[in-house]
Design a protein around this motif. Structure first.
Motif, PDB file in Angstrom:
ATOM      1  N   THR A 207       0.843  -1.253   0.038  1.00 36.07           N
ATOM      2  CA  THR A 207       0.135   0.126   0.135  1.00 36.07           C
ATOM      3  C   THR A 207       0.853   1.138   0.042  1.00 36.07           C
ATOM      4  O   THR A 207       0.568   2.115  -0.794  1.00 36.07           O
ATOM      5  CB  THR A 207      -0.953  -0.183   1.333  1.00 36.07           C
ATOM      6  N   ALA A 208       1.824   1.441   0.877  1.00 37.64           N
ATOM      7  CA  ALA A 208       2.800   2.389   0.940  1.00 37.64           C
ATOM      8  C   ALA A 208       3.363   2.568  -0.496  1.00 37.64           C
ATOM      9  O   ALA A 208       3.723   3.900  -0.960  1.00 37.64           O
ATOM     10  CB  ALA A 208       3.785   2.099   1.882  1.00 37.64           C
ATOM     11  N   SER A 213       3.922   5.926  -5.204  1.00 41.02           N
ATOM     12  CA  SER A 213       4.041   6.058  -6.824  1.00 41.02           C
ATOM     13  C   SER A 213       3.052   6.951  -7.283  1.00 41.02           C
ATOM     14  O   SER A 213       3.051   7.558  -8.406  1.00 41.02           O
ATOM     15  CB  SER A 213       3.471   4.730  -7.417  1.00 41.02           C
ATOM     16  N   LEU A 214       2.162   7.378  -6.409  1.00 38.52           N
ATOM     17  CA  LEU A 214       1.052   8.436  -6.669  1.00 38.52           C
ATOM     18  C   LEU A 214       1.464   9.879  -6.373  1.00 38.52           C
ATOM     19  O   LEU A 214       0.842  10.698  -6.306  1.00 38.52           O
ATOM     20  CB  LEU A 214      -0.283   8.030  -6.316  1.00 38.52           C
ATOM     21  N   THR A 301     -12.075   9.985  -4.290  1.00 38.65           N
ATOM     22  CA  THR A 301     -12.152   8.343  -3.758  1.00 38.65           C
ATOM     23  C   THR A 301     -11.317   7.593  -4.567  1.00 38.65           C
ATOM     24  O   THR A 301     -11.539   7.562  -5.733  1.00 38.65           O
ATOM     25  CB  THR A 301     -13.615   7.996  -3.924  1.00 38.65           C
ATOM     26  N   LEU A 302     -10.681   6.817  -4.097  1.00 37.18           N
ATOM     27  CA  LEU A 302      -9.959   5.999  -4.981  1.00 37.18           C
ATOM     28  C   LEU A 302      -9.659   4.454  -4.315  1.00 37.18           C
ATOM     29  O   LEU A 302      -9.522   4.181  -3.180  1.00 37.18           O
ATOM     30  CB  LEU A 302      -8.094   6.539  -5.160  1.00 37.18           C
ATOM     31  N   PHE A 303      -9.827   3.594  -5.496  1.00 39.45           N
ATOM     32  CA  PHE A 303      -9.559   1.886  -5.033  1.00 39.45           C
ATOM     33  C   PHE A 303      -8.298   1.578  -5.559  1.00 39.45           C
ATOM     34  O   PHE A 303      -8.257   1.500  -6.794  1.00 39.45           O
ATOM     35  CB  PHE A 303     -10.918   1.227  -5.457  1.00 39.45           C
ATOM     36  N   HIS A 330      -2.985   3.511 -11.943  1.00 39.93           N
ATOM     37  CA  HIS A 330      -4.007   4.450 -11.104  1.00 39.93           C
ATOM     38  C   HIS A 330      -4.463   5.838 -11.629  1.00 39.93           C
ATOM     39  O   HIS A 330      -5.258   6.414 -10.970  1.00 39.93           O
ATOM     40  CB  HIS A 330      -3.725   4.431  -9.707  1.00 39.93           C
ATOM     41  N   ARG A 331      -3.821   6.371 -12.620  1.00 35.55           N
ATOM     42  CA  ARG A 331      -3.567   7.592 -13.015  1.00 35.55           C
ATOM     43  C   ARG A 331      -5.211   8.383 -13.029  1.00 35.55           C
ATOM     44  O   ARG A 331      -5.541   9.360 -12.543  1.00 35.55           O
ATOM     45  CB  ARG A 331      -3.018   8.071 -14.265  1.00 35.55           C
ATOM     46  N   ASP A 332      -5.899   7.624 -13.879  1.00 33.70           N
ATOM     47  CA  ASP A 332      -7.207   8.304 -14.249  1.00 33.70           C
ATOM     48  C   ASP A 332      -8.091   8.371 -12.967  1.00 33.70           C
ATOM     49  O   ASP A 332      -8.861   9.217 -12.922  1.00 33.70           O
ATOM     50  CB  ASP A 332      -7.773   7.592 -15.589  1.00 33.70           C
ATOM     51  N   ASP A 333      -8.166   7.165 -12.307  1.00 33.59           N
ATOM     52  CA  ASP A 333      -9.013   7.280 -11.124  1.00 33.59           C
ATOM     53  C   ASP A 333      -8.462   8.081 -10.091  1.00 33.59           C
ATOM     54  O   ASP A 333      -9.288   8.895  -9.571  1.00 33.59           O
ATOM     55  CB  ASP A 333      -9.053   5.863 -10.616  1.00 33.59           C
TER      56      ASP A 333
END
Length: 351
Positions: A207-208, A213-214, A301-303, A330-333
């Protein structure tokens, strides 16, 4: 439970039935004994569902001594229909209890049943005044702005997933083995396929890595919405140091006296009011939180993608290359945010 209450109101309206105030199932492993009135405002629930369904707090005396006939719909799939499958039992026995069908297509409900379900989900379920006060105090105590992170890596969750995690501490392995009972982890090729299907919960360390990465700063204020017994939490806290929990923000006595349901209700309240919400597992809590955040106009909100993470790591990607691909994944979400539960409660329109 909240999801099932929403479904329960919709089903009662569908069957033209009276709804008895719902009861929580008692789960011994949660050490749980709280009831509906310990979490939700009963009078408000009855008031807000009035005109949609009739709700009573207690059964009439002539029925109260009987046990309800249980109708388990949880495993029904496909074109399952409550009127065809459940109404005959209700008409015959007058008093039944239902385990709702998790796969039920709510878009097949007639509009009047949809309206009842949406009213229950978005309007009728309000925390008790004392619990909402405590939740508000908890929210106020968290430094702003903050992200609520729903992290699922408890022993029972990992045991249920049947996934293998090499490299865990002996303490974590022992806790998982104790929770497995007869659910042994998959091995060999089956384990690989299972992980590639996105069935394995993300570890705190994974998760970290995704959060990094984001480009989410290590100084970000993070509220940890999680159950008791999280394992390997150092994998997250070694990177993100501004972590806040119920246990750290509530008094010891307050926290120790709380039931599992009330703790979960606090996490829910904080999460629907957080500046952003990130979930590592798309479970019922995440679906309800994302739905309410969408209803409130909060779309950050991101999954996190378990399946995507497994696919990238199975290719041997690591380091900077892995982080770049995780960002693309994950970029678009991440930029747009999303809310995705009970879409039939939202109007569709085109400009």
């Amino acid at each position: 439970m909240r999801r099932d209450f929403c479904d329960g109101v919709g089903i009662a309206r569908l069957l033209n039935a009276t709804l008895v105030l719902p009861k929580f199932e008692v789960a011994s492993y949660w050490n749980e004994s709280s009831g509906f009135a310990d979490v939700y405002d009963v009078d408000y629930f009855i008031e807000q569902t009035s005109g949609f369904v009739k709700v009573v707090k207690q059964l009439p005396p002539e029925i109260a001594s009987k046990e309800p006939v249980h109708v388990d719909c949880s495993k029904r799939k496909g074109q399952f229909d409550y009127i065809e499958s459940v109404l005959p039992s209700l008409l015959e026995h007058k008093y039944i209890s239902i385990t709702p069908a998790a796969s039920q297509r709510r878009d097949r409900y007639p509009l009047y049943a949809k309206a009842a379900l949406c009213q229950a989900c978005y309007k009728a379920l309000r925390l008790t005044r004392s619990l909402e006060t405590k939740a508000s105090q908890l929210l106020d105590a968290i430094p702003k702005p903050f992200m609520s992170l729903h992290l699922r890596f408890e022993p029972d969750m990992v045991a249920y997933s049947q996934c293998q995690y090499p490299g865990l501490s002996p303490t974590s392995m022992k806790a998982i083995e104790a929770a497995q009972i007869d659910r042994k982890p998959w091995t060999g090729e089956l384990a690989r396929i299972w992980r590639l299907r996105g069935k394995c919960p993300l570890t705190p360390n994974e998760t970290a890595l995704i959060l990094k990465s984001l480009s989410i700063s290590p100084t970000t204020n993070i509220y940890l919405a999680a159950g008791d017994g999280l394992m390997e939490i150092e994998g997250l806290t070694d990177v993100y140091t501004n972590i806040f929990t119920k246990a750290s923000l509530l008094s010891g006595e307050d926290f120790m006296n709380m039931h599992g349901n009330t703790k979960a209700a606090l996490d829910y309240y904080v999460s629907i009011n957080s500046d952003s919400y990130v979930a590592t597992y798309f479970g019922n809590m995440d679906k309800m939180v994302s739905a309410m955040r969408a209803f409130k106009g909060l779309y950050k909100t991101l999954f996190l993608s378990r399946k995507g993470f497994a696919e990238l790591t199975s290719k041997g990607l690591e380091g900077k290359e892995l982080m770049q691909e995780l960002w693309k994944l994950h970029r678009d979400d991440f930029v747009n945010g999303r809310g995705s539960a009970l879409p039939e409660c939202f109007c569709e329109f085109k400009l």
